[in-house]
Scaffold this active site. Structure first.
Site, PDB file in Angstrom:
ATOM      1  N   SER A 136       0.841  -1.197   0.000  1.00  0.00           N
ATOM      2  CA  SER A 136       0.000   0.000   0.000  1.00  0.00           C
ATOM      3  C   SER A 136       0.873   1.242   0.000  1.00  0.00           C
ATOM      4  O   SER A 136       1.993   1.223   0.534  1.00  0.00           O
ATOM      5  CB  SER A 136      -0.899   0.016   1.246  1.00  0.00           C
ATOM      6  OG  SER A 136      -1.565   1.257   1.383  1.00  0.00           O
ATOM      7  N   TYR A 149      -0.956  -0.492  10.615  1.00  0.00           N
ATOM      8  CA  TYR A 149      -1.180  -0.831   9.208  1.00  0.00           C
ATOM      9  C   TYR A 149      -0.071  -0.246   8.339  1.00  0.00           C
ATOM     10  O   TYR A 149       0.498  -0.942   7.495  1.00  0.00           O
ATOM     11  CB  TYR A 149      -2.544  -0.308   8.748  1.00  0.00           C
ATOM     12  CG  TYR A 149      -2.826  -0.606   7.285  1.00  0.00           C
ATOM     13  CD1 TYR A 149      -3.195  -1.881   6.891  1.00  0.00           C
ATOM     14  CD2 TYR A 149      -2.706   0.384   6.316  1.00  0.00           C
ATOM     15  CE1 TYR A 149      -3.446  -2.170   5.558  1.00  0.00           C
ATOM     16  CE2 TYR A 149      -2.954   0.109   4.985  1.00  0.00           C
ATOM     17  CZ  TYR A 149      -3.330  -1.175   4.609  1.00  0.00           C
ATOM     18  OH  TYR A 149      -3.565  -1.448   3.283  1.00  0.00           O
TER      19      TYR A 149
END
Length: 253
Positions: A136, A149
């Site tokens: 990501s 995350y």
């Protein structure tokens, strides 16, 4: 036909990876927790593309789930591994339940490590193969609203890039695909309010996967789908870290 194994294959980017790989002539091994959704995907993909589709229900947060998929990879017939399964916990660190934080790392990091290990061993012995790890753009920036995350995806990107260097010349290629905000079930499952994200920053899953696979098959170690996110990642990598922290702190996510 070449064979691709896709984790998190019952929805979102995983389902799109499976569909595009099948359309390109790959037989499939689909991995996810939900056996019912896997069976539906198996039928749909086989009917649409005329490929062989195997399903493997496994929870990759668990040792048993990772072991089952690693054993499947160790058979040595998988040409493409897509480590797509992942989760986000959208809560300030210290407020989210610790078990959820640990499960996030188990899925986003530990499962990627274990499955890539099994795949690289088998692929190196055979002299060919590709590993696609879905990361990501969050891994390029410190996100105060989602620290674990971001850190997990930073690990995935760095791990993939380093492994691409290690496997150079072996016939094994490794790519980290780093999308930005993408229309999937991901944020709904995380119960995250994404109303603050401008419409122009959202990507289509089909476009993300198409660009990611093109980069992976071109041998690029890092893929950032869409020009807008490529510009943002370049900026995040080049501006001074104190300024980047100030920007991210002001945005609060």
């Amino acid at each position: 036909m070449p064979l691709a194994l896709v984790t998190g294959a019952s929805a979102g980017l995983g389902a799109e990876f499976a569909d595009q790989l099948a359309a390109a002539g790959h037989d499939l091994v689909l991995v996810a927790r939900d056996a019912g959704r896997l069976a539906a995907a198996q039928h749909a993909l086989s009917a649409a593309h005329g490929v062989a589709v195997e399903v493997l229900a496994a929870d990759l947060v668990t040792d048993a789930g990772c072991d089952a998929v690693a054993q499947r990879l160790a058979r040595g017939d998988v040409d493409v591994l897509v480590n797509n399964a992942g989760v986000g916990t959208y809560a300030a660190f210290g407020e989210a339940d610790l078990a959820r934080e640990e499960a996030q790392l188990d899925l986003n990091v530990r499962a990627v490590l274990r499955l890539t290990h099994a795949a690289v061993r088998a692929m190196t012995e055979r002299g060919s193969g590709r590993v696609v790890n879905v990361s990501s753009v969050a891994g390029f920036v410190p996100r105060p609203g989602n620290a674990t995350y971001s850190a997990s995806k930073a690990w995935v990107t760095t791990f993939s890039e380093a492994l691409a260097l290690q496997t150079a010349g072996t016939g094994v290629r490794v790519t980290a695909v780093c999308p930005g905000f993408t229309h999937t079930e991901f944020h709904d499952r995380a119960q995250a309010d994404m109303g603050h994200v401008p419409a122009r920053m959202w990507l289509d899953a089909r476009d993300v996967v198409r660009e990611g696979l093109a980069d992976a098959f071109a041998g690029k170690p890092v893929s950032v789908p869409s020009r807008r996110y490529q510009v943002l990642v370049t900026a995040a990598r080049t501006i001074p870290r104190p300024l980047l922290r100030r920007i991210m702190g002001a945005r609060g996510y």
